[in-house]
Scaffold this motif. Structure first.
Motif, PDB file in Angstrom:
ATOM      1  N   SER A  71       0.842  -1.205   0.000  1.00  0.00           N
ATOM      2  CA  SER A  71       0.000   0.000   0.000  1.00  0.00           C
ATOM      3  C   SER A  71       0.876   1.253   0.000  1.00  0.00           C
ATOM      4  N   ARG A  72       1.995   1.210   0.727  1.00  0.00           N
ATOM      5  CA  ARG A  72       2.905   2.360   0.712  1.00  0.00           C
ATOM      6  C   ARG A  72       3.549   2.521  -0.651  1.00  0.00           C
ATOM      7  N   ILE A  73       3.911   1.409  -1.286  1.00  0.00           N
ATOM      8  CA  ILE A  73       4.503   1.484  -2.629  1.00  0.00           C
ATOM      9  C   ILE A  73       3.518   2.127  -3.599  1.00  0.00           C
ATOM     10  N   HIS A  74       2.237   1.749  -3.496  1.00  0.00           N
ATOM     11  CA  HIS A  74       1.243   2.311  -4.408  1.00  0.00           C
ATOM     12  C   HIS A  74       0.876   3.744  -4.062  1.00  0.00           C
ATOM     13  N   LEU A  75       1.111   4.177  -2.822  1.00  0.00           N
ATOM     14  CA  LEU A  75       0.785   5.550  -2.431  1.00  0.00           C
ATOM     15  C   LEU A  75       1.912   6.537  -2.724  1.00  0.00           C
ATOM     16  N   VAL A  76       3.114   6.053  -2.972  1.00  0.00           N
ATOM     17  CA  VAL A  76       4.258   6.943  -3.173  1.00  0.00           C
ATOM     18  C   VAL A  76       4.025   7.921  -4.326  1.00  0.00           C
TER      19      VAL A  76
END
Length: 129
Positions: A71-76
């Motif tokens: 989720s963090r990778i996709h939010l970056v």
């Protein structure tokens, strides 16, 4: 001096014929609770179940950690775009303030680099007003 009368009346105490009955010295306690083997089996089963639950919890924790990372990778990209929009908005506000402050100065170009370098460089610091 002899006491013949006393010795004739005295008789030594002897065991009965056939002897005394056997003295019971063995403990006669009833069995209480489960046997040691049953307790060992119960503890082993309980530990096995506990290790099973710990393993399932570790799998769940690993899955949640993987989900958080993805989720963090996709939010970056979204967070970077938001930061870029904020930086652009601040830069335009700073340029507008500079134009307003320096409007009376002749030959002043607002936003022109003082280093005479045409390359764009983002500001090193941000002043929040």
């Amino acid at each position: 001096m002899r006491f013949p009368l006393v010795s004739a009346l005295f008789r030594q105490d002897m065991p009965p014929a056939g002897g005394f009955e056997a003295v019971r010295y063995k403990r006669n306690l009833p069995l209480r609770g489960p046997s040691g083997l049953a307790i060992l089996g119960g503890v082993t089963a309980l530990c096995a179940y506990g290790f099973y639950r710990v393993g399932k919890g570790n799998i769940e924790k690993r899955e949640l950690q993987r989900e958080k990372i993805w989720s963090r990778i996709h939010l970056v990209p979204l967070l970077l775009a938001e930061g870029d929009r904020d930086a652009y908005r601040r830069e335009q506000a700073a340029l507008a303030r500079e134009k307003e402050i320096m409007k009376d100065v002749m030959d002043w170009e607002a936003g022109k680099s003082v280093y005479n370098n045409p390359r764009y460089r983002s500001s090193e610091y941000i002043v929040v007003l």
